[in-house]
Design an enzyme around this catalytic site. Structure first.
Site, mmCIF file in Angstrom:
data_model
loop_
_atom_site.group_PDB
_atom_site.id
_atom_site.type_symbol
_atom_site.label_atom_id
_atom_site.label_comp_id
_atom_site.label_asym_id
_atom_site.label_seq_id
_atom_site.Cartn_x
_atom_site.Cartn_y
_atom_site.Cartn_z
ATOM 1 N N ASP A 129 32.063 -56.871 -63.566
ATOM 2 C CA ASP A 129 32.313 -58.023 -64.873
ATOM 3 C C ASP A 129 34.305 -58.388 -64.186
ATOM 4 O OD1 ASP A 129 30.115 -58.670 -65.162
ATOM 5 O OD2 ASP A 129 29.631 -57.069 -66.623
ATOM 6 N N TYR A 204 30.039 -44.833 -60.744
ATOM 7 C CA TYR A 204 31.909 -45.587 -61.836
ATOM 8 C C TYR A 204 31.945 -44.217 -62.608
ATOM 9 C CZ TYR A 204 29.287 -49.891 -61.299
ATOM 10 O OH TYR A 204 29.019 -51.392 -60.934
#
Length: 433
Positions: A129, A204
């Site tokens: 994002d 992540y």
């Protein structure tokens, strides 16, 4: 054309697995999954076609236009790293120019490694994002090549001379990219390879300052998220693109990373099969509440129990800037090649970038020290002598009062969102008739 390798591969897999051994329900499930994946790829193609507008090229000699079919073509994978702070996410968007993928595709066109997007079979590992970073974004695509044989070579024009050295892909692309986007390496890849659908796991990392957080309780809460769960209360539900909210988290670690400007830096390391929209940032925000003592680890169990909590409590997302797509794993045996000179240039640019950021942090910290040295307007109840401690306590008192998650207003249920979406699609179909 882009879907043919994908479909043929699935058909081959089905033959190998012997479709006759599947039950009726299993066959239906397999077909539905393949249809969903094809629809997702078709949507991606529509987005990428928006970039197939002509771009200004250096003036070429007449009679020598670039034609991709005159050259060998090779399917490869790129290992891409970028700081996402200046971009509106990775994926191309029709009305936004500043995305990482838009810059990457522009570089590929400028270097004439691709002629157009729609015939380049581009796929990517993850959709980061706005503001999110990636140090291991994998992009697979078909590009111009210099060689006539080898892994990933998919077409060679008749009469093209053999024995040439392969193009220096990393150097060529990086010379056309901004400094905060780098192609680190490239690997030959099978024509059937998809950076998205063949990814087995994604990892992540999220950096944060320890400050007064209770790391022990945060670790206890993180372990409750491991395993297969319905994570609809830990994401932004999007029924138009997601049919299932069940995902698997393989591990969730919290470790000390470093000390910067007298601040202890920790990081979350989260590995899973795949993640929902904003899932990591939702994880982090709730765990921060637990680390501050505003919630107990048991709130994780409550949010995972969809039978009791089928409407997500409203809460903010954690800041996107410390988040990194850190690793992607595959079974395809990619062999990434690092070119020495290009790698040295990337190291130099990242080193310069990090030093500039450290100096900015030092400047901001200097102002903080200056502000906390101003005499504090004391009262009889102030028993602290240090000015910085007095100002710090005053700031903490100004923080918003925490409202328990289970007592917060709830968002619309996923079921109601699906009904609303179906109604909207129905009206659209009737209007088109």
């Amino acid at each position: 054309r882009q879907l043919l390798p994908f479909i043929s591969r699935r058909v081959a897999m089905s033959n190998t697995d012997s479709l006759s051994s599947f039950t009726k329900d299993e066959l239906i499930h397999q077909i539905q999954q393949q249809q969903k994946q094809i629809q997702e790829q078709e949507k991606q193609i529509r987005q990428l076609k928006a970039l197939d507008t002509p771009i200004k090229q250096k003036k070429q000699k007449e009679g020598r236009p670039f034609v991709m079919s005159r050259y060998p073509q090779r399917h490869i994978a790129l290992l891409v790293a970028y700081f996402g702070w200046n971009y509106h996410g990775f994926v191309v968007q029709a009305d936004v120019e500043e995305t990482v993928e838009a810059h990457l595709i522009k570089a590929l066109k400028n270097t004439r490694l691709i002629e157009n997007v729609s015939e380049s079979s581009i796929t990517r590992c993850g959709r980061t994002d706005k503001g999110v970073n990636a140090f291991s974004q994998i992009v697979s695509l078909r590009v111009r090549s210099n060689v006539t044989e080898g892994d990933g070579v998919v077409s060679v024009p008749e009469g093209y001379p053999s024995g040439k050295e392969e193009l220096n892909y990393t150097n060529m692309i990086n010379n056309s990219l901004p400094d905060d986007i780098r192609v680190l390496a490239w690997s030959p890849a099978s024509s059937q390879f998809s950076a998205r659908f063949d990814c087995k796991s994604r990892t992540y990392k999220y950096f944060f300052l320890r400050e007064n957080l209770d790391i022990g309780k945060m670790h206890e809460a993180a372990q409750l998220l491991i395993g297969e769960h319905d994570f609809r209360n830990f994401c932004k539900p999007d029924p138009s693109n997601t049919t299932s909210y069940v995902r698997t988290v393989y591990s969730f670690d919290i470790t000390h990373h470093s000390t910067i400007l007298d601040q202890e830096v920790f990081l979350f390391k989260i590995k899973g099969s795949a993640f929902l929209w904003h899932q990591i940032r939702c994880f982090v925000e709730v765990i921060f509440m637990i680390g501050k003592g505003q919630e107990q680890p048991e709130v994780i169990k409550e949010l995972l129990d969809i039978s009791k909590v089928n409407q997500k409590p409203i809460y903010e997302l954690a800041n996107e800037e410390p988040l990194i797509l850190a690793e992607a794993t595959y079974d395809f045996g990619l062999k990434f090649q690092y070119e020495k000179d290009s790698h040295c240039r990337s190291l130099s640019k990242v080193d310069d970038y990090s030093k500039r950021l450290m100096l900015r942090a030092a400047v901001a910290r200097h102002l903080y020290d200056q502000l906390t040295s101003i005499p504090y307007p004391r009262t009889s109840s102030d028993n602290l002598e240090n000015e910085k401690e007095l100002w710090t306590v005053a700031v903490l008192k100004k923080e918003r009062v925490h409202q328990p998650l289970m007592k917060r207003p709830r968002g619309e249920s996923l079921e109601n969102k699906i009904i609303a979406l179906e109604s909207k699609n129905k009206r659209k179909r009737e209007k088109e008739k």
